[in-house]
Structures are given as structure tokens and as C-alpha cells.
Design a protein around this motif. Sequence first.
Motif, PDB file in Angstrom:
ATOM      1  N   THR A  24       0.836  -1.212   0.000  1.00 16.96           N
ATOM      2  CA  THR A  24       0.000   0.000   0.000  1.00 16.96           C
ATOM      3  C   THR A  24       0.862   1.250   0.000  1.00 16.96           C
ATOM      4  O   THR A  24       0.624   2.190  -0.764  1.00 16.96           O
ATOM      5  CB  THR A  24      -0.940  -0.004   1.219  1.00 16.96           C
ATOM      6  N   ILE A  25       1.888   1.256   0.848  1.00 15.87           N
ATOM      7  CA  ILE A  25       2.783   2.412   0.938  1.00 15.87           C
ATOM      8  C   ILE A  25       3.530   2.618  -0.376  1.00 15.87           C
ATOM      9  O   ILE A  25       3.578   3.734  -0.911  1.00 15.87           O
ATOM     10  CB  ILE A  25       3.761   2.251   2.118  1.00 15.87           C
ATOM     11  N   LEU A  26       4.112   1.539  -0.901  1.00  8.79           N
ATOM     12  CA  LEU A  26       4.867   1.647  -2.145  1.00  8.79           C
ATOM     13  C   LEU A  26       3.981   2.096  -3.303  1.00  8.79           C
ATOM     14  O   LEU A  26       4.383   2.944  -4.110  1.00  8.79           O
ATOM     15  CB  LEU A  26       5.540   0.313  -2.477  1.00  8.79           C
ATOM     16  N   ASP A  27       2.781   1.551  -3.376  1.00 16.08           N
ATOM     17  CA  ASP A  27       1.844   1.927  -4.435  1.00 16.08           C
ATOM     18  C   ASP A  27       1.493   3.408  -4.346  1.00 16.08           C
ATOM     19  O   ASP A  27       1.485   4.119  -5.350  1.00 16.08           O
ATOM     20  CB  ASP A  27       0.592   1.064  -4.359  1.00 16.08           C
ATOM     21  N   ALA A  28       1.219   3.872  -3.136  1.00 18.29           N
ATOM     22  CA  ALA A  28       0.857   5.280  -2.950  1.00 18.29           C
ATOM     23  C   ALA A  28       2.000   6.200  -3.365  1.00 18.29           C
ATOM     24  O   ALA A  28       1.778   7.220  -4.022  1.00 18.29           O
ATOM     25  CB  ALA A  28       0.481   5.531  -1.491  1.00 18.29           C
ATOM     26  N   ILE A  29       3.219   5.830  -3.005  1.00 21.62           N
ATOM     27  CA  ILE A  29       4.370   6.660  -3.342  1.00 21.62           C
ATOM     28  C   ILE A  29       4.634   6.628  -4.843  1.00 21.62           C
ATOM     29  O   ILE A  29       4.883   7.670  -5.463  1.00 21.62           O
ATOM     30  CB  ILE A  29       5.613   6.214  -2.544  1.00 21.62           C
ATOM     31  N   GLN A  30       4.582   5.451  -5.435  1.00 23.30           N
ATOM     32  CA  GLN A  30       4.866   5.324  -6.863  1.00 23.30           C
ATOM     33  C   GLN A  30       3.836   6.049  -7.718  1.00 23.30           C
ATOM     34  O   GLN A  30       4.170   6.667  -8.720  1.00 23.30           O
ATOM     35  CB  GLN A  30       4.944   3.846  -7.258  1.00 23.30           C
ATOM     36  N   ARG A  31       2.575   5.957  -7.337  1.00 27.25           N
ATOM     37  CA  ARG A  31       1.524   6.625  -8.112  1.00 27.25           C
ATOM     38  C   ARG A  31       1.590   8.134  -7.955  1.00 27.25           C
ATOM     39  O   ARG A  31       1.261   8.872  -8.878  1.00 27.25           O
ATOM     40  CB  ARG A  31       0.145   6.138  -7.689  1.00 27.25           C
ATOM     41  N   GLY A  32       1.941   8.600  -6.767  1.00 25.19           N
ATOM     42  CA  GLY A  32       2.049  10.029  -6.513  1.00 25.19           C
ATOM     43  C   GLY A  32       0.732  10.775  -6.613  1.00 25.19           C
ATOM     44  O   GLY A  32       0.719  11.981  -6.861  1.00 25.19           O
ATOM     45  N   GLU A  33      -0.371  10.061  -6.424  1.00 24.94           N
ATOM     46  CA  GLU A  33      -1.687  10.686  -6.537  1.00 24.94           C
ATOM     47  C   GLU A  33      -2.106  11.319  -5.216  1.00 24.94           C
ATOM     48  O   GLU A  33      -1.947  10.732  -4.148  1.00 24.94           O
ATOM     49  CB  GLU A  33      -2.733   9.640  -6.954  1.00 24.94           C
ATOM     50  N   GLU A  34      -2.650  12.498  -5.302  1.00 25.93           N
ATOM     51  CA  GLU A  34      -3.098  13.228  -4.116  1.00 25.93           C
ATOM     52  C   GLU A  34      -4.125  12.442  -3.309  1.00 25.93           C
ATOM     53  O   GLU A  34      -4.150  12.520  -2.086  1.00 25.93           O
ATOM     54  CB  GLU A  34      -3.691  14.580  -4.519  1.00 25.93           C
ATOM     55  N   LYS A  35      -4.956  11.677  -3.991  1.00 24.92           N
ATOM     56  CA  LYS A  35      -6.018  10.949  -3.291  1.00 24.92           C
ATOM     57  C   LYS A  35      -5.473   9.864  -2.372  1.00 24.92           C
ATOM     58  O   LYS A  35      -6.189   9.365  -1.513  1.00 24.92           O
ATOM     59  CB  LYS A  35      -7.009  10.347  -4.285  1.00 24.92           C
ATOM     60  N   MET A  36      -4.197   9.503  -2.512  1.00 22.49           N
ATOM     61  CA  MET A  36      -3.585   8.485  -1.659  1.00 22.49           C
ATOM     62  C   MET A  36      -3.073   9.066  -0.336  1.00 22.49           C
ATOM     63  O   MET A  36      -2.829   8.332   0.607  1.00 22.49           O
ATOM     64  CB  MET A  36      -2.423   7.818  -2.396  1.00 22.49           C
ATOM     65  N   LEU A  37      -2.933  10.377  -0.268  1.00 18.97           N
ATOM     66  CA  LEU A  37      -2.356  11.004   0.920  1.00 18.97           C
ATOM     67  C   LEU A  37      -3.143  10.750   2.205  1.00 18.97           C
ATOM     68  O   LEU A  37      -2.529  10.502   3.252  1.00 18.97           O
ATOM     69  CB  LEU A  37      -2.158  12.499   0.686  1.00 18.97           C
ATOM     70  N   PRO A  38      -4.470  10.800   2.186  1.00 20.73           N
ATOM     71  CA  PRO A  38      -5.186  10.511   3.433  1.00 20.73           C
ATOM     72  C   PRO A  38      -4.904   9.100   3.964  1.00 20.73           C
ATOM     73  O   PRO A  38      -4.764   8.910   5.170  1.00 20.73           O
ATOM     74  CB  PRO A  38      -6.658  10.677   3.054  1.00 20.73           C
ATOM     75  N   GLY A  39      -4.791   8.138   3.069  1.00 23.32           N
ATOM     76  CA  GLY A  39      -4.487   6.778   3.497  1.00 23.32           C
ATOM     77  C   GLY A  39      -3.120   6.671   4.141  1.00 23.32           C
ATOM     78  O   GLY A  39      -2.951   6.016   5.173  1.00 23.32           O
ATOM     79  N   LEU A  40      -2.136   7.352   3.555  1.00 20.67           N
ATOM     80  CA  LEU A  40      -0.806   7.372   4.157  1.00 20.67           C
ATOM     81  C   LEU A  40      -0.834   8.064   5.511  1.00 20.67           C
ATOM     82  O   LEU A  40      -0.144   7.648   6.447  1.00 20.67           O
ATOM     83  CB  LEU A  40       0.192   8.067   3.224  1.00 20.67           C
ATOM     84  N   GLY A  41      -1.646   9.101   5.613  1.00 24.95           N
ATOM     85  CA  GLY A  41      -1.789   9.794   6.893  1.00 24.95           C
ATOM     86  C   GLY A  41      -2.370   8.898   7.968  1.00 24.95           C
ATOM     87  O   GLY A  41      -1.923   8.914   9.121  1.00 24.95           O
ATOM     88  N   VAL A  42      -3.344   8.079   7.611  1.00 26.38           N
ATOM     89  CA  VAL A  42      -3.938   7.154   8.578  1.00 26.38           C
ATOM     90  C   VAL A  42      -2.911   6.095   8.981  1.00 26.38           C
ATOM     91  O   VAL A  42      -2.798   5.755  10.160  1.00 26.38           O
ATOM     92  CB  VAL A  42      -5.230   6.511   8.019  1.00 26.38           C
ATOM     93  N   LEU A  43      -2.140   5.583   8.017  1.00 24.26           N
ATOM     94  CA  LEU A  43      -1.095   4.625   8.355  1.00 24.26           C
ATOM     95  C   LEU A  43      -0.072   5.251   9.298  1.00 24.26           C
ATOM     96  O   LEU A  43       0.378   4.607  10.252  1.00 24.26           O
ATOM     97  CB  LEU A  43      -0.400   4.116   7.088  1.00 24.26           C
ATOM     98  N   PHE A  44       0.291   6.503   9.032  1.00 31.09           N
ATOM     99  CA  PHE A  44       1.228   7.187   9.922  1.00 31.09           C
ATOM    100  C   PHE A  44       0.631   7.347  11.314  1.00 31.09           C
ATOM    101  O   PHE A  44       1.314   7.152  12.328  1.00 31.09           O
ATOM    102  CB  PHE A  44       1.616   8.557   9.356  1.00 31.09           C
ATOM    103  N   GLU A  45      -0.646   7.676  11.389  1.00 33.79           N
ATOM    104  CA  GLU A  45      -1.310   7.824  12.683  1.00 33.79           C
ATOM    105  C   GLU A  45      -1.285   6.510  13.466  1.00 33.79           C
ATOM    106  O   GLU A  45      -1.029   6.508  14.678  1.00 33.79           O
ATOM    107  CB  GLU A  45      -2.757   8.279  12.479  1.00 33.79           C
TER     108      GLU A  45
END
Length: 68
Positions: A24-45
Amino acid sequence: MGFNLRGAIMANIQGSSEEDVEATILDAIQRGEEKMLPGLGVLFEVYWKNADEQQKEEMCQQISQGLQ
């Protein structure tokens, strides 16, 4: 009535394996799409809430260094 984005993301990732989380993390980073940022934020939380003080300090140091 508002949409609970955090809750929806948590429901979607609940029970994920380490491999799933990494993918999930790698996909979000590779895609670079803004819509993935909330998901990364929840993972960080999730990480932050489960980290001890030393882990939190190390994370802040790594992020700070990465922003240089």
C-alpha cells in the motif's frame, strides 16, 4: 452528515499483513496521486499511536532530515 474518511480507511486496511501495508505504501508513493495522501496519513497515525518515545523521536529526525 459528514463522511468519516479516517474510519473508512481504517475499515479498508483493518487486518492487513505486513506485506499488504508495504504494498500500500509503495503503491501510494509510486503513483504520486493526491487521493492516496489521506491513506498514508492514517497509516502514519497508526504507527505514531503504537510507537514508543524513542521511535517517535527517530521518525521525526528521519522526516526532518529528509526535508533538508
